[in-house]
Design an enzyme around this catalytic site. Structure first.
Site, PDB file in Angstrom:
ATOM      1  N   ASN A 132      -0.772   6.922  -3.634  1.00  0.00           N
ATOM      2  CA  ASN A 132      -0.576   7.700  -2.540  1.00  0.00           C
ATOM      3  C   ASN A 132       1.049   8.111  -2.536  1.00  0.00           C
ATOM      4  O   ASN A 132       1.702   7.785  -3.347  1.00  0.00           O
ATOM      5  CB  ASN A 132      -0.590   6.784  -1.211  1.00  0.00           C
ATOM      6  N   CYS A 191     -28.594  -5.071 -26.107  1.00  0.00           N
ATOM      7  CA  CYS A 191     -28.171  -3.772 -26.046  1.00  0.00           C
ATOM      8  C   CYS A 191     -27.296  -3.463 -27.411  1.00  0.00           C
ATOM      9  O   CYS A 191     -27.041  -2.461 -27.425  1.00  0.00           O
ATOM     10  CB  CYS A 191     -27.181  -3.954 -24.907  1.00  0.00           C
ATOM     11  N   CYS A 201     -19.990  -7.699 -23.249  1.00  0.00           N
ATOM     12  CA  CYS A 201     -21.661  -7.873 -22.886  1.00  0.00           C
ATOM     13  C   CYS A 201     -21.806  -7.548 -21.434  1.00  0.00           C
ATOM     14  O   CYS A 201     -21.220  -8.039 -20.627  1.00  0.00           O
ATOM     15  CB  CYS A 201     -21.946  -9.285 -23.156  1.00  0.00           C
ATOM     16  N   CYS A 256     -29.960 -12.876 -23.654  1.00  0.00           N
ATOM     17  CA  CYS A 256     -29.504 -11.621 -24.380  1.00  0.00           C
ATOM     18  C   CYS A 256     -30.641 -10.374 -24.150  1.00  0.00           C
ATOM     19  O   CYS A 256     -31.578 -10.561 -24.392  1.00  0.00           O
ATOM     20  CB  CYS A 256     -29.608 -11.799 -26.012  1.00  0.00           C
ATOM     21  N   CYS A 311     -16.567  -9.578 -27.640  1.00  0.00           N
ATOM     22  CA  CYS A 311     -18.097  -9.768 -27.122  1.00  0.00           C
ATOM     23  C   CYS A 311     -18.616 -10.270 -25.664  1.00  0.00           C
ATOM     24  O   CYS A 311     -19.126  -9.582 -25.057  1.00  0.00           O
ATOM     25  CB  CYS A 311     -18.766 -10.552 -28.312  1.00  0.00           C
ATOM     26  N   ASN A 342      12.081  -3.264   2.551  1.00  0.00           N
ATOM     27  CA  ASN A 342      11.346  -2.704   1.440  1.00  0.00           C
ATOM     28  C   ASN A 342      12.222  -1.986   0.507  1.00  0.00           C
ATOM     29  O   ASN A 342      12.830  -0.847   0.651  1.00  0.00           O
ATOM     30  CB  ASN A 342      10.515  -1.182   2.324  1.00  0.00           C
ATOM     31  N   PHE A 343      12.240  -2.707  -0.406  1.00  0.00           N
ATOM     32  CA  PHE A 343      12.762  -2.055  -1.900  1.00  0.00           C
ATOM     33  C   PHE A 343      11.959  -1.664  -2.772  1.00  0.00           C
ATOM     34  O   PHE A 343      12.158  -1.828  -4.084  1.00  0.00           O
ATOM     35  CB  PHE A 343      13.578  -3.418  -2.583  1.00  0.00           C
ATOM     36  N   CYS A 364       9.221   1.183  -2.352  1.00  0.00           N
ATOM     37  CA  CYS A 364       8.711   2.490  -2.545  1.00  0.00           C
ATOM     38  C   CYS A 364       8.980   3.305  -3.385  1.00  0.00           C
ATOM     39  O   CYS A 364      10.196   3.733  -3.458  1.00  0.00           O
ATOM     40  CB  CYS A 364       8.771   3.115  -0.878  1.00  0.00           C
TER      41      CYS A 364
HETATM   42  C1  LIG Z   1      -0.887   4.861   1.891  1.00  0.00           C
HETATM   43  C2  LIG Z   1       0.244   3.636   1.587  1.00  0.00           C
HETATM   44  C3  LIG Z   1       1.310   3.612   2.085  1.00  0.00           C
HETATM   45  C4  LIG Z   1       2.293   2.444   1.926  1.00  0.00           C
HETATM   46  N1  LIG Z   1       3.413   2.609   2.741  1.00  0.00           N
HETATM   47  C5  LIG Z   1       4.379   1.508   2.535  1.00  0.00           C
HETATM   48  C6  LIG Z   1       5.593   1.038   3.257  1.00  0.00           C
HETATM   49  O1  LIG Z   1       5.760   1.941   4.051  1.00  0.00           O
HETATM   50  N2  LIG Z   1       6.036   0.049   3.289  1.00  0.00           N
HETATM   51  C7  LIG Z   1       5.677  -0.885   2.143  1.00  0.00           C
HETATM   52  O2  LIG Z   1       6.716  -1.687   1.998  1.00  0.00           O
HETATM   53  N3  LIG Z   1       4.732  -0.667   1.248  1.00  0.00           N
HETATM   54  C8  LIG Z   1       3.997   0.350   1.407  1.00  0.00           C
HETATM   55  N4  LIG Z   1       2.839   0.451   0.759  1.00  0.00           N
HETATM   56  C9  LIG Z   1       2.561  -0.509  -0.370  1.00  0.00           C
HETATM   57  C10 LIG Z   1       1.724  -1.788   0.238  1.00  0.00           C
HETATM   58  O3  LIG Z   1       2.141  -2.326   1.164  1.00  0.00           O
HETATM   59  C11 LIG Z   1       1.331  -2.756  -0.820  1.00  0.00           C
HETATM   60  O4  LIG Z   1       2.225  -3.381  -1.294  1.00  0.00           O
HETATM   61  C12 LIG Z   1       0.503  -2.006  -1.924  1.00  0.00           C
HETATM   62  O5  LIG Z   1      -0.401  -0.932  -1.810  1.00  0.00           O
HETATM   63  C13 LIG Z   1      -0.352  -2.960  -2.774  1.00  0.00           C
HETATM   64  O6  LIG Z   1      -0.952  -3.586  -2.264  1.00  0.00           O
HETATM   65  P1  LIG Z   1      -2.629  -3.444  -2.193  1.00  0.00           P
HETATM   66  O7  LIG Z   1      -3.243  -3.274  -3.576  1.00  0.00           O
HETATM   67  O8  LIG Z   1      -3.712  -4.491  -1.621  1.00  0.00           O
HETATM   68  O9  LIG Z   1      -2.971  -2.081  -1.589  1.00  0.00           O
HETATM   69  C14 LIG Z   1       1.796   1.460   1.028  1.00  0.00           C
HETATM   70  C15 LIG Z   1       0.571   1.535   0.467  1.00  0.00           C
HETATM   71  C16 LIG Z   1      -0.123   2.704   0.828  1.00  0.00           C
HETATM   72  C17 LIG Z   1      -1.464   2.679  -0.044  1.00  0.00           C
HETATM   73  S1  SF4 Z   2     -23.661  -7.567 -25.665  1.00  0.00           S
HETATM   74 FE1  SF4 Z   2     -24.788  -9.345 -24.736  1.00  0.00          FE
HETATM   75  S2  SF4 Z   2     -26.874  -8.706 -24.193  1.00  0.00           S
HETATM   76 FE2  SF4 Z   2     -25.930  -7.315 -25.537  1.00  0.00          FE
HETATM   77  S3  SF4 Z   2     -26.587  -7.738 -27.507  1.00  0.00           S
HETATM   78 FE3  SF4 Z   2     -24.652  -8.692 -27.368  1.00  0.00          FE
HETATM   79  S4  SF4 Z   2     -25.137 -10.701 -26.702  1.00  0.00           S
HETATM   80 FE4  SF4 Z   2     -27.096  -9.382 -26.281  1.00  0.00          FE
END
Ligand SMILES: Cc1cc2nc3c(=O)[nH]c(=O)nc-3n(C[C@H](O)[C@H](O)[C@H](O)COP(=O)(O)O)c2cc1C
Ligand code: SF4
Ligand SMILES: Cc1cc2nc3c(=O)[nH]c(=O)nc-3n(C[C@H](O)[C@H](O)[C@H](O)COP(=O)(O)OP(=O)(O)OC[C@H]3O[C@@H](n4cnc5c(N)ncnc54)[C@H](O)[C@@H]3O)c2cc1C
Ligand code: SF4
Ligand code: SF4
Lengths: 454, 436
Positions: free
Chosen positions: B77, B350, B392, B347, B388, B136-137, B139
């Site tokens: 974002n 695949c 899998c 298995c 693996c 908020n340090f 953004c």
């Molecule tokens: C659209 C959007 C806006 C955000 N605005 C802020 C904000 O204003 N202040 C802030 O501290 N974090 C902001 N964040 C960060 C979120 O608080 C959070 O730290 C981050 O998205 C990671 O968490 P998540 O993976 O659950 O989304 C924003 C995130 C998004 C997606």
């Molecule tokens: S990846 Fe998993 S399912 Fe595919 S051949 Fe190997 S063991 Fe079998």
């Protein structure tokens, strides 16, 4: 409602005998619509996501033309649909038809590891259709005609085997002449496959797409057998490929001539495929189909779709012996067709010269051999279809060695005659599948090219 | 029934699930819906200085990456802090807190890096009776170009300084929100602690460009033909966040500093993992923005049921339990030997394990046996790497089996030692001084 008034309302629906107009135009359109409608973009994306991109994928081994399935599906999933189509056409130039008609449930999709994993294979057939449809819609040609080799090859039959062979030969620069006895190309793609599997005149569009490569001349109304002899073809051309399919139909083997109302299922289907209007096609009210293969199923279903009230397939062995896959059988029963086993025809009953029923004898296995039990039953019927197999009819003057009644070929499609190759249903290695015919036509073209360049 | 009520630096909430400062917490309307849905607390969308509010772009502000079936895996974002008037926000915070006294409301703040700016906003926030503040340090876009957000979070001295100003000017608990856009998260955490922070929260979003439009040749989201780097969040960032939480939890200098864990938390299981690595509670943004507030029901019930099943009575039984098991590579036991084992019944053949190992690793999985398609581990070649298992498609089809002490490792031809032995004492380590 009074009986006669009710009858009037029903129109021809319940009329006895073989009559046209049992269904109206609207039902005809619904009944014969695409049985597996094409996937939309989103559907294809979701379906392609399910492919595991297997190593040495079992689906590829199961495809008679060995299409690189994991590769084309990955191409679809990355938005490279045209690349996917090229991957398919590289191995199978009739990949569009195969995507519609292959019994995938016994081929690629049966082998798919996700069938083993959860009983839900990747929808390979529909994805193949998704990709090939787009390329054909956009008229993308991937394979240019090869540099002229100066050689000419004659092909007999413009069915899947002949067309696949012709295309591959053109890729190698040979001049191809196809001799086709009918007035239209496509073979059973045009005259045999059930209508709901290949709607909108697809077979003809596909022939155009295949022959667009150039260097393929189709001569219609030219049948091998009459003036056109195998000898003349051999002397006029550098090589000959035979792909004439099966033109004979097995008889019921009953005493006397079959009366009016008894018809070959393949003729009925061909008529239906060529009919301009399905509502004007005459069909019986009660129908019995004798046989247990794909043809029996297709005839029965389409009879039902044309408005027949009762359709019964009678097969002389058990369900497990039927050539039609469980999927096809289920499709038939879901459309209201009855399938009965352990019954063989004994006598056709007539009334005033027309079919009125069929007497059937119960059968059983006795030390592995099928035999009649003597007990019988009779089904009322006004139309009977023979679907107990097609056979090879020789038109080459008996010059070719046969095996089990069909042209003997080696792994490359070479026949017992020098310079003559064969592929598809007319050979001993055909298995009555479009996709196998394509594979054999293609491989014979490669073998012919090696021979001509030698 | 397990007790999942939460006490984070004295701030009480009925459960450890808080909404992170972001669009879901920008207005009373959203926050009340969240509380109705069951969220334990919110960190109100970041407030800025008094005066004309900041403006956001008027075109698209999000970009994303997806997994199979268009499952959202990462969101990016370019939104800034709240674009609503400071006093409207403050009034709403006060009203909501009054209505929902049992829920936690923390106010996120970002003002210029001058003591006067902080001094003037803190009393206004205090007046709302919110439970605490979050600095908020973090953004990484827009605000950082103006010397705020990540621009402060990337300089430990500034963090310490601003934290100290806040501690000096308010009685409210101070949580310092850290940016992951640095090389070593321990430095800003130590600075926050030195400045007197009551807690840290992390991570904020990761600087990112999620995709490029190949027709217009511009980064997405695209505003009039141009794009800017944004902040990345959602499931894709969880591993980064977990590592940073663990780093702070096991650093001697910050070992007892409370942590509010954030980053990619989508299910109760994700939350439990953060708690286990030392987070005192968790904050969530993207998961709520993807599925709505109702997901908290799954989180609460999942966490409770898991705790019941494992006999954990309260959150304190879980918090930090995995921290001691995070160690440095050099202390891992080199005498712990595993081999992959394929369960032939599950298995599906695949072949992915084979091709992965064959093409890119140790050639330790067959593809054929007696002419049949068959996948089996060759113990003589298997180094136990786990690739693996990871490729899998069938869960638990390949497992890693430990070789018991005393048994033969067919790859090395040596018996497995029963004693613990790590790199620091390994004969191949050039820094090991021979005992004699
Ligand atoms: C659209 C959007 C806006 C955000 N605005 C802020 C904000 O204003 N202040 C802030 O501290 N974090 C902001 N964040 C960060 C979120 O608080 C959070 O730290 C981050 O998205 C990671 O968490 P998540 O993976 O659950 O989304 C924003 C995130 C998004 C997606
Ligand atoms: S990846 Fe998993 S399912 Fe595919 S051949 Fe190997 S063991 Fe079998
Ligand atoms: C009713 C029915 C349904 C079927 N459904 C399916 C299905 O759903 N899926 C599937 O995979 N397969 C299906 N099949 C089988 C499939 O159609 C065939 O295997 C395939 O068409 C064989 O191709 P071919 O080229 O060998 O022969 P054909 O398709 O039979 O083509 C032979 C061509 O040669 C021409 N020809 C014949 N004799 C001469 C001659 N003497 N001189 C010149 N030309 C001649 C014919 O007119 C025809 O055009 C079905 C078959 C039938 C009968
Ligand atoms: S050609 Fe037929 S069998 Fe081969 S992949 Fe396509 S649909 Fe499957
Ligand atoms: S077997 Fe199924 S999953 Fe594997 S490559 Fe083929 S279609 Fe994909």
């Amino acid at each position: 409602m009074a009986g006669s008034a009710a009858r009037k309302k029903l129109g021809k629906k319940l009329e006895d005998g073989i009559v046209a107009g049992r269904i109206d135009a609207k039902s005809a359109e619904q009944n014969f619509a695409d049985i597996h409608p094409p996937m939309g973009d989103h559907e294809a994306l979701v379906a392609s996501d399910r492919c595991y991109f297997c190593h040495d994928a079992p689906c590829v081994t199961a495809c008679p033309t060995s299409i690189d399935i994991p590769l084309f599906i990955r191409e679809i999933s990355t938005g490279n649909t045209i690349g996917a189509a090229e991957t398919i056409f590289e191995q199978n130039i009739l990949g569009g038809m195969c995507a519609r008609v292959c019994p995938t449930e016994t081929l690629c999709e049966q082998a798919c590891v996700r069938e083993l994993a959860e009983g839900k294979p990747v929808k390979i057939g529909l994805l193949q259709r998704f990709a090939t449809d787009q390329a054909m819609r956009e008229q993308k040609q991937f394979f240019p005609r090869g540099k002229a080799s100066g050689k000419s090859v004659a092909i007999v039959g413009a069915g899947p085997a002949g067309l696949a062979c012709a295309h591959r030969l053109a890729m190698h620069g040979h001049q191809v002449t196809i001799f086709e006895s009918r007035k239209k190309p496509g073979g059973l793609n045009e005259f045999g496959i059930a209508s709901y599997k290949t709607v909108d005149d697809f077979a003809q569009h596909e022939v155009d797409y295949v022959t667009d490569i150039g260097g393929i001349d189709i001569q219609y109304g030219k049948a091998l057998g009459g003036k056109l002899t195998l000898d003349s073809l051999r002397s006029d051309h550098d090589a000959v490929f035979l792909g004439m399919g099966l033109t004979g139909v097995n008889a019921l083997g009953l005493k006397g001539k079959d009366p009016e109302g008894v018809e070959d299922a393949v003729d009925f289907i061909a008529k239906l495929r060529q009919a301009k209007s399905k509502t004007r096609l005459a069909i019986g009210r009660r129908i019995v189909v004798i046989g247990g293969g794909m043809t029996a199923i297709d005839a029965a279903i389409q009879a039902k779709l044309l408005g027949a009230e009762d359709v019964t397939i009678c097969y002389r062995r058990g369900q497990e012996n039927m050539n039609a896959s469980p999927y096809e059988q289920e499709l038939a029963t879901s459309k209201g067709v009855t399938i009965r086993h352990w019954l063989q025809p004994r006598k056709i009953k007539t009334k005033a010269g027309a079919v009125s029923g069929i007497e059937l004898e119960y059968t059983q296995l006795n030390r592995g051999k099928l035999e009649g039990t003597g007990a019988t039953t009779t089904l009322v019927a006004d139309q009977i279809f023979r679907a107990i197999g097609q056979s090879y009819e020789d038109t080459t003057g008996g010059t070719l060695k046969l095996n089990r009644g069909r042209i003997q070929t080696d792994a490359d499609g070479a026949t017992s005659l020098d310079g003559v190759w064969a592929g598809g249903d007319c050979t001993d290695s055909g298995d009555d599948l479009t996709v196998t015919a394509v594979a054999q036509g293609r491989d014979a073209a490669e073998a012919i090219t090696i021979a001509l360049n030698a | 029934m397990a007790d999942i009520s939460n006490n984070f630096v004295g701030i009480k909430s009925p459960n450890p699930f808080w909404l992170a400062s972001a669009p879901p917490t920008d207005k009373a309307y959203n926050v009340e819906r969240a509380f109705e849905a069951g969220w334990g607390g919110v960190v109100w969308k970041t407030l800025g200085e008094d005066g004309p509010p900041i403006v956001n772009v008027n075109g698209p502000r999000y970009g994303a990456i997806w997994g199979a079936d268009r499952r959202l895996l990462g969101l990016n974002n370019i939104e800034l802090i709240t674009d609503r008037d400071l006093h409207v926000n403050l009034r709403e915070i006060k009203e909501v807190k009054k209505k929902w006294p049992d829920r936690a409301i923390i106010v996120s703040i970002m003002v210029p890096c001058e003591e006067a700016a902080w001094k003037s906003i803190l009393p206004l926030v205090e007046e709302t009776e919110a439970d605490g503040i979050e600095l908020n340090f973090g953004c990484p876009h827009g605000m950082s170009e103006r010397g705020m957000g990540a621009a402060v979070g990337q300089v430990p001295e500034y963090i310490e300084m601003v934290t100290r100003w806040c501690k000096a000017n308010t009685r409210m608990p101070v949580i310092v929100k850290l940016t992951p856009n640095i090389t070593d998260i321990r430095y800003p955490a130590r600075a926050a602690k030195a400045g007197g922070a009551d807690a840290v929260s992390l991570i904020n979003t990761v600087s990112s460009i999620v995709s490029v439009d190949l027709d217009s040749f511009a980064p997405q989201p695209t505003i009039d033909g141009k794009g800017s780097h944004g902040g990345y969040c959602g499931p894709a960032v969880k591993p980064i966040a977990l590592n940073m939480v663990a780093d702070i939890a096991r650093d001697a200098e910050t070992a007892n500093l409370p942590i509010s864990g954030i980053g990619g938390i989508t299910t109760w299981r994700d939350a439990a993992e953060f708690l286990a690595l030392g987070a005192g509670n968790v904050q969530i943004c993207t998961a709520a923005m993807t599925y709505g507030f109702k997901i908290v029901e799954e989180m609460i019930s999942g966490l409770e049921n898991w705790m019941d099943e494992k006999g954990h009575g309260s959150l304190d039984d879980v918090i930090g339990r995995a921290t001691p098991n995070v160690t440095d590579w050099q202390y891992l036991n080199l005498n712990y030997v595993t081999k992959a084992k394929i369960n032939q019944d599950s298995c599906i053949k695949c072949g992915r394990c084979h091709i992965a190992c064959e093409d890119t690793s140790h050639q330790a999985i067959t593809s054929m046996l007696d002419g049949e398609r068959h996948f089996e581990v060759i113990d003589e070649e298997c180094v136990g790497c786990n690739l693996c298992v990871n490729v899998c498609p069938v869960e638990d089809c390949i497992t890693m089996e430990q070789l018991p002490a005393g048994s033969l490792d067919k790859r090395t031809g040596e018996k497995v030692k029963k004693d613990y032995g790590n790199w620091t004492e390994h004969p191949n380590n050039p820094t090991v001084v021979a005992a004699e």
